[in-house]
Design a protein around this motif. Structure first.
Motif, mmCIF file in Angstrom:
data_model
loop_
_atom_site.group_PDB
_atom_site.id
_atom_site.type_symbol
_atom_site.label_atom_id
_atom_site.label_comp_id
_atom_site.label_asym_id
_atom_site.label_seq_id
_atom_site.Cartn_x
_atom_site.Cartn_y
_atom_site.Cartn_z
ATOM 1 N N LEU A 124 21.586 35.756 39.769
ATOM 2 C CA LEU A 124 21.420 35.012 38.529
ATOM 3 C C LEU A 124 22.648 34.167 38.223
ATOM 4 O O LEU A 124 22.557 33.179 37.493
ATOM 5 N N THR A 125 23.795 34.549 38.777
ATOM 6 C CA THR A 125 24.975 33.713 38.570
ATOM 7 C C THR A 125 24.794 32.357 39.246
ATOM 8 O O THR A 125 25.434 31.381 38.863
ATOM 9 N N PHE A 126 23.921 32.312 40.250
ATOM 10 C CA PHE A 126 23.643 31.036 40.902
ATOM 11 C C PHE A 126 23.048 30.043 39.914
ATOM 12 O O PHE A 126 23.258 28.843 40.014
ATOM 13 N N TYR A 127 22.284 30.572 38.962
ATOM 14 C CA TYR A 127 21.603 29.689 38.023
ATOM 15 C C TYR A 127 22.604 28.870 37.218
ATOM 16 O O TYR A 127 22.343 27.720 36.864
ATOM 17 N N VAL A 128 23.761 29.465 36.949
ATOM 18 C CA VAL A 128 24.794 28.756 36.195
ATOM 19 C C VAL A 128 25.263 27.529 36.969
ATOM 20 O O VAL A 128 25.380 26.428 36.424
ATOM 21 N N SER A 129 25.526 27.721 38.277
ATOM 22 C CA SER A 129 25.981 26.588 39.084
ATOM 23 C C SER A 129 24.881 25.551 39.259
ATOM 24 O O SER A 129 25.152 24.356 39.398
ATOM 25 N N LEU A 130 23.621 25.999 39.221
ATOM 26 C CA LEU A 130 22.505 25.069 39.376
ATOM 27 C C LEU A 130 22.293 24.211 38.133
ATOM 28 O O LEU A 130 21.521 23.252 38.167
ATOM 29 N N GLN A 131 22.984 24.562 37.054
ATOM 30 C CA GLN A 131 22.878 23.748 35.851
ATOM 31 C C GLN A 131 23.433 22.342 36.074
ATOM 32 O O GLN A 131 23.184 21.428 35.287
ATOM 33 N N LYS A 132 24.172 22.156 37.177
ATOM 34 C CA LYS A 132 24.675 20.824 37.515
ATOM 35 C C LYS A 132 23.528 19.842 37.719
ATOM 36 O O LYS A 132 23.714 18.631 37.615
ATOM 37 N N LEU A 133 22.342 20.382 38.027
ATOM 38 C CA LEU A 133 21.179 19.517 38.221
ATOM 39 C C LEU A 133 20.784 18.811 36.929
ATOM 40 O O LEU A 133 20.030 17.837 36.955
ATOM 41 N N ASN A 134 21.273 19.306 35.804
ATOM 42 C CA ASN A 134 20.975 18.671 34.523
ATOM 43 C C ASN A 134 21.980 17.575 34.175
ATOM 44 O O ASN A 134 21.828 16.897 33.161
ATOM 45 N N SER A 135 22.982 17.426 35.026
ATOM 46 C CA SER A 135 24.009 16.420 34.749
ATOM 47 C C SER A 135 23.497 15.020 35.076
ATOM 48 O O SER A 135 22.969 14.787 36.169
ATOM 49 N N PRO A 136 23.639 14.075 34.161
ATOM 50 C CA PRO A 136 23.186 12.698 34.425
ATOM 51 C C PRO A 136 24.035 11.989 35.473
ATOM 52 O O PRO A 136 23.645 10.949 35.989
ATOM 53 N N THR A 137 25.208 12.557 35.780
ATOM 54 C CA THR A 137 26.098 11.929 36.765
ATOM 55 C C THR A 137 25.938 12.523 38.163
ATOM 56 O O THR A 137 26.654 12.129 39.081
ATOM 57 N N LEU A 138 24.999 13.455 38.325
ATOM 58 C CA LEU A 138 24.807 14.088 39.631
ATOM 59 C C LEU A 138 24.365 13.059 40.666
ATOM 60 O O LEU A 138 23.491 12.234 40.405
ATOM 61 N N SER A 139 24.965 13.106 41.838
ATOM 62 C CA SER A 139 24.604 12.191 42.923
ATOM 63 C C SER A 139 24.085 12.986 44.113
ATOM 64 O O SER A 139 24.692 13.984 44.515
ATOM 65 N N VAL A 140 22.975 12.533 44.681
ATOM 66 C CA VAL A 140 22.426 13.210 45.855
ATOM 67 C C VAL A 140 23.307 12.979 47.078
ATOM 68 O O VAL A 140 23.134 13.648 48.103
ATOM 69 N N ASN A 141 24.233 12.042 46.978
ATOM 70 C CA ASN A 141 25.143 11.760 48.087
ATOM 71 C C ASN A 141 26.426 12.578 48.010
ATOM 72 O O ASN A 141 27.280 12.473 48.898
ATOM 73 N N SER A 142 26.568 13.372 46.966
ATOM 74 C CA SER A 142 27.774 14.181 46.828
ATOM 75 C C SER A 142 27.774 15.307 47.857
ATOM 76 O O SER A 142 26.720 15.743 48.332
ATOM 77 N N ASP A 143 28.964 15.783 48.191
ATOM 78 C CA ASP A 143 29.096 16.834 49.206
ATOM 79 C C ASP A 143 28.422 18.136 48.786
ATOM 80 O O ASP A 143 28.018 18.931 49.633
ATOM 81 N N GLY A 144 28.299 18.348 47.491
ATOM 82 C CA GLY A 144 27.758 19.623 47.034
ATOM 83 C C GLY A 144 26.258 19.655 46.847
ATOM 84 O O GLY A 144 25.699 20.723 46.571
ATOM 85 N N PHE A 145 25.578 18.519 47.014
ATOM 86 C CA PHE A 145 24.151 18.490 46.695
ATOM 87 C C PHE A 145 23.318 19.304 47.687
ATOM 88 O O PHE A 145 22.489 20.126 47.281
ATOM 89 N N ILE A 146 23.512 19.090 48.984
ATOM 90 C CA ILE A 146 22.710 19.811 49.977
ATOM 91 C C ILE A 146 22.998 21.315 49.950
ATOM 92 O O ILE A 146 22.056 22.121 50.002
ATOM 93 N N PRO A 147 24.284 21.750 49.837
ATOM 94 C CA PRO A 147 24.518 23.190 49.663
ATOM 95 C C PRO A 147 23.825 23.742 48.418
ATOM 96 O O PRO A 147 23.375 24.891 48.405
ATOM 97 N N MET A 148 23.720 22.913 47.379
ATOM 98 C CA MET A 148 23.034 23.338 46.164
ATOM 99 C C MET A 148 21.548 23.565 46.441
ATOM 100 O O MET A 148 20.936 24.502 45.914
ATOM 101 N N LEU A 149 20.960 22.724 47.295
ATOM 102 C CA LEU A 149 19.554 22.911 47.664
ATOM 103 C C LEU A 149 19.363 24.245 48.384
ATOM 104 O O LEU A 149 18.387 24.965 48.129
ATOM 105 N N SER A 150 20.282 24.557 49.290
ATOM 106 C CA SER A 150 20.197 25.824 50.025
ATOM 107 C C SER A 150 20.332 27.010 49.076
ATOM 108 O O SER A 150 19.624 28.019 49.206
ATOM 109 N N LYS A 151 21.243 26.889 48.122
ATOM 110 C CA LYS A 151 21.427 27.956 47.140
ATOM 111 C C LYS A 151 20.163 28.127 46.297
ATOM 112 O O LYS A 151 19.741 29.251 45.993
ATOM 113 N N LEU A 152 19.546 27.018 45.950
ATOM 114 C CA LEU A 152 18.309 27.062 45.168
ATOM 115 C C LEU A 152 17.188 27.727 45.967
ATOM 116 O O LEU A 152 16.409 28.520 45.424
ATOM 117 N N ASP A 153 17.112 27.415 47.258
ATOM 118 C CA ASP A 153 16.116 28.067 48.122
ATOM 119 C C ASP A 153 16.308 29.580 48.113
ATOM 120 O O ASP A 153 15.336 30.347 48.015
#
Length: 264
Positions: free
Chosen positions: A5-34
């Motif tokens: 459930l602590t992962f959910y906190v980090s996944l809150q970055k998906l609500n950020s209007p400045t999030l970029s799919v080209n950022s280094d952390g986006f794909i690892p975030m997808l894996s964490k979400l999976d």
């Protein structure tokens, strides 16, 4: 459950209007979400299971939205640029290849990594399968916008030139289709790697073994022909050779003949 459930906190970055799919952390975030969705889905006995599953699904929806927007915008922007360069879509032979293919190839790296991530998940996660379909449709729509004027014009010209000779018209259309773009080797496509073709061949062979008795009754004359195996697997043998052909592992003519004789 607490650790996940602590992962959910980090996944809150998906609500950020400045999030970029080209950022280094986006794909690892997808894996964490999976991992989060898989973990929660495998523990339906948890008290707040529906709540957290819904939260993670919402995160998945936002991630898919970001990926779709980026890919669609990239394709639409490229089409818009090329259309402005050639508003009528009636390019000449000298710049046709550059206009229709090279520019798209140059833009491919901007979306390739994201599409690869979608493809890897499409078979297991329905939401990604739907997203992949939408990406494919977007690509086809943009290519249609770009190519249709030129194709229509070419067909119209060929029809006028060969209005009294249908055979010549068909031959001209065939030549145009063959020369209309770059050629690709089937064995070099990601979805047609030898190992994947082997899976298809083995599945087909098993189906043949189970369905053959009934099929033989209706197609005995054709299937009894010793050239049948050669006809069925000719496309594979033409595209693959050497080690790749061994990986594909097409049944030999002797194996097919044995299968046919056993089921007679």
């Amino acid at each position: 459950m607490t650790l996940n459930l602590t992962f959910y906190v980090s996944l809150q970055k998906l609500n950020s209007p400045t999030l970029s799919v080209n950022s280094d952390g986006f794909i690892p975030m997808l894996s964490k979400l999976d991992d989060c969705i898989e973990y929660v889905s495998s523990h339906p006995n948890f008290k707040d299971y529906p709540v957290y599953l819904a939260k993670f699904k919402q995160c998945l929806s936002r991630a898919r939205h970001f990926m779709k927007i980026h890919i669609v915008n990239t394709m639409q922007h490229l089409t818009s640029q090329l259309t402005k360069r050639d508003p009528m879509g009636l390019t000449n032979a000298d710049n046709a290849f550059t206009l229709y293919y090279v520019k798209y190839r140059a833009a491919a790296p901007k979306v390739r990594s994201l599409i690869e991530q979608i493809e890897q998940r499409a078979e297991k996660i329905p939401e990604y399968h739907q997203l992949l379909d939408e990406v494919h449709q977007c690509y086809l729509d943009q290519r249609e916008l770009l190519l249709s004027p030129s194709i229509t014009s070419t067909i119209t010209d060929l029809t006028k030139q060969n209005i009294k000779d249908h055979c010549a018209l068909v031959a001209a259309l065939k030549t145009t289709a063959i020369q209309g773009g770059p050629t690709y080797s089937l064995s070099q496509q990601p979805w047609a790697q030898p190992a994947k073709i082997n899976d298809i061949v083995m599945t087909t062979y098993r189906v043949m073994k189970s369905k053959l008795p009934g099929t033989l009754q209706s197609m005995s004359l054709y299937l009894a022909n010793r050239d049948t195996e050669f006809i069925l697997f000719k496309p594979v043998r033409e595209e693959y050779s050497g080690e790749d052909l061994q990986i594909v592992a097409c049944p030999s003519m002797e194996q097919i003949n044995l299968l046919l004789s056993v089921n007679k």
